[in-house]
Write an enzyme that holds these catalytic residues in place. Structure first.
Site, PDB file in Angstrom:
ATOM      1  N   GLU A   1       9.565   9.522   9.350  1.00 23.87           N
ATOM      2  CA  GLU A   1       8.343  10.293   9.623  1.00 23.87           C
ATOM      3  C   GLU A   1       7.086   9.440   9.515  1.00 23.87           C
ATOM      4  O   GLU A   1       6.143   9.588  10.301  1.00 23.87           O
ATOM      5  CB  GLU A   1       8.266  11.477   8.650  1.00 23.87           C
ATOM      6  CG  GLU A   1       7.125  12.426   8.859  1.00 23.87           C
ATOM      7  CD  GLU A   1       7.158  13.101  10.212  1.00 23.87           C
ATOM      8  OE1 GLU A   1       6.429  12.649  11.098  1.00 23.87           O
ATOM      9  OE2 GLU A   1       7.926  14.062  10.391  1.00 23.87           O
TER      10      GLU A   1
ATOM     11  N   GLY B   1     -11.487  -1.777   5.058  1.00 18.92           N
ATOM     12  CA  GLY B   1     -10.036  -1.754   4.854  1.00 18.92           C
ATOM     13  C   GLY B   1      -9.276  -1.013   5.938  1.00 18.92           C
ATOM     14  O   GLY B   1      -8.081  -0.756   5.819  1.00 18.92           O
TER      15      GLY B   1
ATOM     16  N   LYS C   1       4.558   3.057  18.533  1.00 22.46           N
ATOM     17  CA  LYS C   1       4.596   4.477  18.158  1.00 22.46           C
ATOM     18  C   LYS C   1       4.924   5.335  19.380  1.00 22.46           C
ATOM     19  O   LYS C   1       5.714   6.278  19.289  1.00 22.46           O
ATOM     20  CB  LYS C   1       3.261   4.887  17.549  1.00 22.46           C
ATOM     21  CG  LYS C   1       2.998   4.232  16.191  1.00 22.46           C
ATOM     22  CD  LYS C   1       1.551   4.431  15.756  1.00 22.46           C
ATOM     23  CE  LYS C   1       1.275   3.743  14.424  1.00 22.46           C
ATOM     24  NZ  LYS C   1      -0.179   3.679  14.151  1.00 22.46           N
TER      25      LYS C   1
ATOM     26  N   THR D   1       0.823  -1.213   0.000  1.00 22.11           N
ATOM     27  CA  THR D   1       0.000   0.000   0.000  1.00 22.11           C
ATOM     28  C   THR D   1       0.857   1.262   0.000  1.00 22.11           C
ATOM     29  O   THR D   1       0.687   2.145  -0.840  1.00 22.11           O
ATOM     30  CB  THR D   1      -0.911   0.006   1.250  1.00 22.11           C
ATOM     31  OG1 THR D   1      -1.641  -1.216   1.268  1.00 22.11           O
ATOM     32  CG2 THR D   1      -1.872   1.163   1.200  1.00 22.11           C
TER      33      THR D   1
ATOM     34  N   GLY E   1      -3.339   5.090   5.922  1.00 21.75           N
ATOM     35  CA  GLY E   1      -3.866   5.216   4.569  1.00 21.75           C
ATOM     36  C   GLY E   1      -2.735   5.453   3.585  1.00 21.75           C
ATOM     37  O   GLY E   1      -1.675   5.967   3.927  1.00 21.75           O
TER      38      GLY E   1
END
Lengths: 412, 412
Positions: free
Chosen positions: A129, A187, A205, A13, A302
């Site tokens: 990043e 998704g 994270k 992706t 995304g």
């Protein structure tokens, strides 16, 4: 004309998003700069697979050495995911004097010191990043802030999948299982959602952000985390009735020579900045000693937002800005969860009067003042301000008596 | 050892903050870097004035040439405020090959193209992060985003004084005059608050952000603005009853070859991201075509946040990162407010039945569907979706009939 050459490890992706921004005229920089960089090689597992007509199939290879040993390649973009072989490839790329941009939170969280040190020794940049907060430019913002400020607190909603699930539960009164199913259909959630709903993704994270903020490596393993799987529709309902919204919140802070971390569901007061961040959006709040509180939100995942962050890092390298340099020499140690406290919400299923009185006695032992509600087979408690360690003790004892417990702290 | 030398023009609130961060051990960068820059000269109007014991009085001068003509000074920090003489000084500094960092929104808004061009011709940087949003790193974030994204929409709460006033009115049911007085007492509002409450401050900031976003100079004068002085406590009450919060909102967007701007009070739905930003905090929302929506909030004013932004720019120059480069060649023109529309809220004072029926007839002429409430001498309307130009026509006609009108658009 000299052109910067990029090798891409992985075409999932994010890799596909990076390819599109650079090649399919989506990114402004790549339309207007004469010496815009080019992707010259892409590592995939299957060169024959149909990947649409907008891809230059001649760039594909199954041999990582076509990228890692190619001296003409300047920047390696590592977007495969998982720990191995990506870690090995990234280390080889750095040792071969290639800049590396990665979105892989796992290898950054587990090996940040080693990777930054290897980059420094080879006089190249390691940028990541995209590893936290998708499109949110949080690593760069934090690097800038840290030049002037000390950051003593990091708070965030760092996982789009679980935020989407909780938003669905809240907006459509769905059960956890129904909301997860919707998230999978749209998704937003993986077929195996364990890493998201158990907090592993969030804590990686938080480990990256906290390590940079406090100048000390804070491993994922050092972070206390609790999942959201035991949240029920009645919890959403009860928290709403009391003016709260249920969110999955990552927190860390530094006090004296100790750091404290917590990844857990939390009750957030309505109409506050954490409460209004919904669906796939993430938010990160930093407290700087000079700038005060600063908050950034945006899409946490995304294709395009994450690829935007990767390409931003590539441009950062092209413009020869200062690479990420972190100092991990701060003599601080893990304070566990002892630094956290607050009002707690408890809910557990009561099947008979013996359970009822046993559970009541247990809570009485630890909490003086409390609001109690009994409704449709569930007992609900709002406690006074208690240490988080006490909440864990209560949970442990209640667990021996009742089934189906959920508890969460109120973040005022 | 080579040390970067800084000349400071002005020692007001922001100048003092910059001095403190650099000299009084507040900024991390300045404690740890061997070649940290030094402030070597400060322009003031009175060198004898008592400015506390933490200042090195030997640096003070009343002669700008001591800074502007000193070849050893590399960076000029312009934090005087107002248009002249600061504009003249900044131009002279740039022409004397000095980098300039400024917090002056007025000279940036009015002369951005000239100043950036002058900097470019002299191969120095002009930086103005502190001119918009206090401590919020919005200029830098926008510069980074624009390398990959096109930004077609800018929305913000850009003035801490008016946001503080509206928050006070909302939280304490204060009148506008009372809230303004509190803001003045707490140092959030000037003795003369005209620039804040009439929208001049906001529109300057919107002009800076929009010019950078859309690649065309959008002058402050081109921006449609309406003040907040006619907001009454009853408006706060009525908007709250209907699920809204009153905010002072700056908006601009690009559509085709036209840009549209609006600075006006607005009704924001409760529990949304604009609604929860209170008191002296500012927020800016950008829409990028690839990254999606990104939102940053933080303290919009104040000594330390603003000084943080100025010092951040100084470090940016020290690290020789790319200066702000803007392209103002985009062939777009001002579309006025015709691009805006929405439900409108109107409130006006009714003193007799003639006024009542005349006002009703006027609204009837322009609006088909509406909710009407008459309460304690005031008539309240919520209209259907109408163009903003229609709302202005209604205001104009009603103004001939009734006194004390307030109206605002609902931002969904």
């Amino acid at each position: 004309m000299f052109v910067i050459k990029i090798g891409l490890l992985g075409l999932g992706t994010v890799g596909r998003g990076v390819y599109n921004i650079i090649n399919n005229e989506k990114g402004y920089y790549f339309q207007t700069e004469d010496n815009a960089p080019q992707i010259v090689k892409i590592l995939v597992t299957d060169t024959k697979k149909d990947r649409g007509s907008e891809l230059d199939y001649s760039l594909l290879t199954t041999d990582p050495d076509d990228i890692l040993l190619d001296n003409s390649i300047d920047i390696v973009v590592a977007v495969m995911g998982g720990s191995e072989p990506e870690l090995k490839y990234v280390l080889r790329a750095l040792n071969n004097k290639k800049h590396v941009v990665t979105a892989n939170k796992q290898i950054i969280s587990d090996h940040m010191a080693l990777l930054l040190q290897t980059a420094k020794e080879n006089n190249v940049s390691l940028m990541f990043e995209a590893s936290v907060g998708g499109g949110i430019p949080i690593i760069d913002t934090m690097q800038q802030l840290l030049k002037i400020n000390r950051i003593n607190r990091v708070t965030g909603i760092l996982n789009g999948t679980t935020n989407f699930i909780l938003s669905q539960m809240s907006q459509h009164r769905a059960s956890f299982v129904e909301a997860l199913k919707t998230a999978q259909e749209m998704g937003f959630a993986e077929a195996d959602p364990t890493a998201d709903v158990m907090g592993f993704d969030v804590s990686r994270k938080l480990s990256i952000l906290s390590s940079l903020a406090y100048n000390q490596i804070i491993q994922d393993d050092d972070i206390y985390k609790r999942g959201i799987v035991s949240i029920d529709a009645v919890d959403i309902e009860m928290t709403r009735q009391n003016g709260y919204v249920l969110k999955y919140v990552a927190q860390s802070f530094l006090k004296g020579n100790k750091y404290y971390t917590l990844v857990a569901p939390a009750l957030i007061k309505e109409s506050t900045e954490l409460a209004v961040v919904n669906n796939e959006y993430n938010v990160i709040i930093l407290d700087g000693n000079i700038i005060g509180e600063i908050k950034i939100s945006g899409k946490g995942a995304g294709q395009n937002p994450t690829a935007n962050a990767v390409v931003g890092d590539i441009i950062y390298i092209l413009e020869q800005k200062a690479p990420i340099e972190a100092d991990f020499s701060n003599p601080i140690s893990n304070g566990g969860i002892d630094g956290f406290h607050g009002k707690y919400y408890f809910r557990f299923q009561i099947d008979n009067s013996q359970q009822f009185s046993a559970a009541f006695d247990c809570v009485d032992k630890y909490v003086e003042k409390k609001d109690v509600i009994y409704q449709r087979g569930n007992l609900f408690f709002f406690t006074e301000d208690i240490p988080s360690s006490t909440a864990l003790k209560i949970e442990k004892e209640i667990n021996k008596i009742c089934e189906n417990i959920f508890f969460a702290r109120v973040i005022e």
